[in-house]
Structure formats: C-alpha cells, structure tokens
Design an enzyme around this catalytic site. Structure first.
Site, short mmCIF file in Angstrom:
data_model
loop_
_atom_site.label_atom_id
_atom_site.label_comp_id
_atom_site.label_asym_id
_atom_site.label_seq_id
_atom_site.Cartn_x
_atom_site.Cartn_y
_atom_site.Cartn_z
N MET A 171 50.92 30.34 21.55
CA MET A 171 50.84 29.22 20.03
C MET A 171 50.82 28.29 20.09
SD MET A 171 51.86 32.17 18.61
CE MET A 171 53.03 31.82 17.31
N ARG A 172 49.96 27.74 21.00
CA ARG A 172 49.25 26.41 21.29
C ARG A 172 48.12 25.78 19.95
NH1 ARG A 172 53.72 22.92 21.72
NH2 ARG A 172 51.96 21.54 22.09
N LEU A 173 47.71 25.28 20.03
CA LEU A 173 46.86 24.41 18.78
C LEU A 173 46.02 23.98 20.59
CD1 LEU A 173 47.83 22.35 16.55
CD2 LEU A 173 46.46 24.82 16.15
N HIS A 184 45.44 37.49 15.69
CA HIS A 184 46.27 36.62 14.88
C HIS A 184 47.47 37.36 13.96
CE1 HIS A 184 47.89 33.48 12.79
NE2 HIS A 184 47.54 34.14 11.32
N ASN A 235 41.23 35.03 20.39
CA ASN A 235 42.48 35.25 19.88
C ASN A 235 42.50 36.33 19.01
OD1 ASN A 235 44.62 34.10 19.14
ND2 ASN A 235 44.11 33.78 17.21
C1 GAR Z 1 51.64 38.62 17.97
O1 GAR Z 1 51.31 39.50 17.32
C2 GAR Z 1 49.88 37.86 17.78
O2 GAR Z 1 49.08 38.54 16.32
C3 GAR Z 1 50.49 36.75 17.86
O3 GAR Z 1 51.78 36.36 18.49
C4 GAR Z 1 52.13 37.88 18.75
C5 GAR Z 1 52.35 38.03 20.35
O4 GAR Z 1 52.75 39.50 20.43
N1 GAR Z 1 49.53 35.59 17.14
C6 GAR Z 1 50.12 34.75 16.51
O5 GAR Z 1 50.61 34.28 15.60
C7 GAR Z 1 49.02 33.35 16.65
N2 GAR Z 1 48.57 32.56 16.00
P1 GAR Z 1 52.87 39.65 22.10
O6 GAR Z 1 53.63 38.46 22.74
O7 GAR Z 1 53.47 40.40 21.83
O8 GAR Z 1 51.73 39.80 22.02
#
Ligand code: GAR
Length: 213
Positions: free
Chosen positions: A115-117, A134, A132
C-alpha cells in the site's frame, strides 16, 4: 435478476487452466505486503501445489504487526520489516528495498497488498518485473478503497486486475483480470471477499504469464 446470479460466478481472462512453467528454472520471487498477506499465502500455495514453478526468496513488509510476516515466518520464509516511517523520503525507502531484494537474488517483485506508492528507484531497478494485484477492474477505481469506490459507483460487475507496475499508481500492462457479480446486499467486506477468491487465482497465473512473455 442479479440476485439469482450464482454467488461464486466469475470470469477470468485469459483462461489458462494450467500455467506451470516447466522448461525454465524456478522464478525467484520477492513478495511485498503491507497487511494481511492472503495473496502471499495464495502464491505460496500455488507453488506448493506445483501450479507455479517459482520460489519465494523473501517477504518484505512495511507495517510492524503485518500478518503477512507471521504467514511467511510460519512457512520458513525470511520476513524483513522495512518501515517507511524510518526513512526521510520515498526514494531512500525504496533504495533500501532494492538493496534487500538484490541481496536475496530476487528476479520478480510481487506487490501482494503493498500500500505504498513506488518511486523510479524501485521501478527502474526491476523494470517490467514488478507485478501488482489490485481489487478492481482497472482502469476503474484506482487507489485506496477500490471496493468501496466500486460499490459507491453502483457497478454490477466488479473484480481484480494483475498488472505490471509502472510509475503511475495502479497502471501498467494488464496481465489478467477476473470479474465477479455485485449483489444488492453486498458490503465492502462481502464484495472484497468475493474478489479475493479470484485474486488468489489470477495473481499466480499472472506471474507465470509475465515470465513467459
Ligand atoms: C488485496 O485485495 C489487494 O488487491 C489489495 O490489497 C489487498 C491485500 O490483501 N491491493 C491494493 O489495494 C493495492 N492498490 P492481502 O493482504 O490479504 O493479500
């Protein structure tokens, strides 16, 4: 009526049932996660099941207490905390990450809930080799709270996207997408759970696809 649609319905494109890379040496993965780490787990499982010919070299996480670290440690994989709060800017933070990924001989970097740029320091060090996941059908609903954004927009189909990461957030060449139905009684939690089931399918598949292309 969407209410009658099967709750577990999905459409994954491309439709590759078996995506193991047999001819090459195992891909050396570095996984980066900020929180729960269920996608880390899914990659680990795909490898254990023989679906993905890869090995996880290291997990890097940025939030102390991230469950992803416990999952990695439990499976004998080194989990390194690189806390962005300890760095004066994003570039120094990314430099430290690049150094560690190199130290662990990582070829492919997987952002599994990171969750970091990213800055050019990381993007350029692993050009076209950062993937990635998303929780939206990109290019819709980039950024944080993608599932909430989709619900607020009233979409009837939601989903997830695995793509090559580039400097622009949640952009870059799309490798795979999965679509799921949205139901009138969905909350962010129920919809996210339905999407995550698909994330676990397409992320390992996308890693194999990227490595083949
Ligand atoms: C996932 O749903 C992923 O798509 C999202 O964070 C969640 C992590 O779940 N990523 C983003 O939003 C990136 N922009 P997890 O920690 O259980 O794998």
């Amino acid at each position: 009526m969407s209410q009658d649609y099967p709750r577990d319905a999905s459409l994954i494109v491309p439709n590759i049932s078996s995506y193991q890379i047999t001819a090459n040496a195992p891909l050396k993965l570095g996984i980066m996660a900020s929180g729960n780490g269920s996608n880390f787990e899914a990659i680990f499982q795909a490898i254990a099941d023989g679906k993905l010919n890869a090995q996880i070299q290291v997990l890097i996480y940025n939030n102390p207490g991230a469950k992803a670290a416990i999952r990695a440690t439990n499976r004998g994989i080194d989990a390194l905390l690189i806390n962005h709060r300890d760095y004066q800017n994003r570039e120094y933070f990314d430099k430290q990450i690049v150094d560690k990924l190199r130290q662990y001989d990582v070829e492919w970097v997987i952002l599994a809930g990171w969750m970091r740029l990213l800055t050019p320091v990381l993007i350029d060090a692993f050009a076209d080799k950062i993937i990635n996941i998303h929780p939206s059908l990109l290019p819709s609903f980039k950024g944080i709270r993608a599932v909430e954004q989709a619900l607020a927009a009233g979409v009837k189909i939601a989903g997830c996207t695995a793509h090559i990461a580039c400097l622009e957030m949640d952009s870059g060449r799309i490798l795979a997408q999965a679509a799921v139905p949205v139901f009138p009684d969905d909350t962010p939690e129920t919809l996210h759970a339905r999407i995550q089931v698909q994330e676990y399918q397409i992320l390992p598949q996308a890693i194999a696809l990227a490595a083949q292309s």
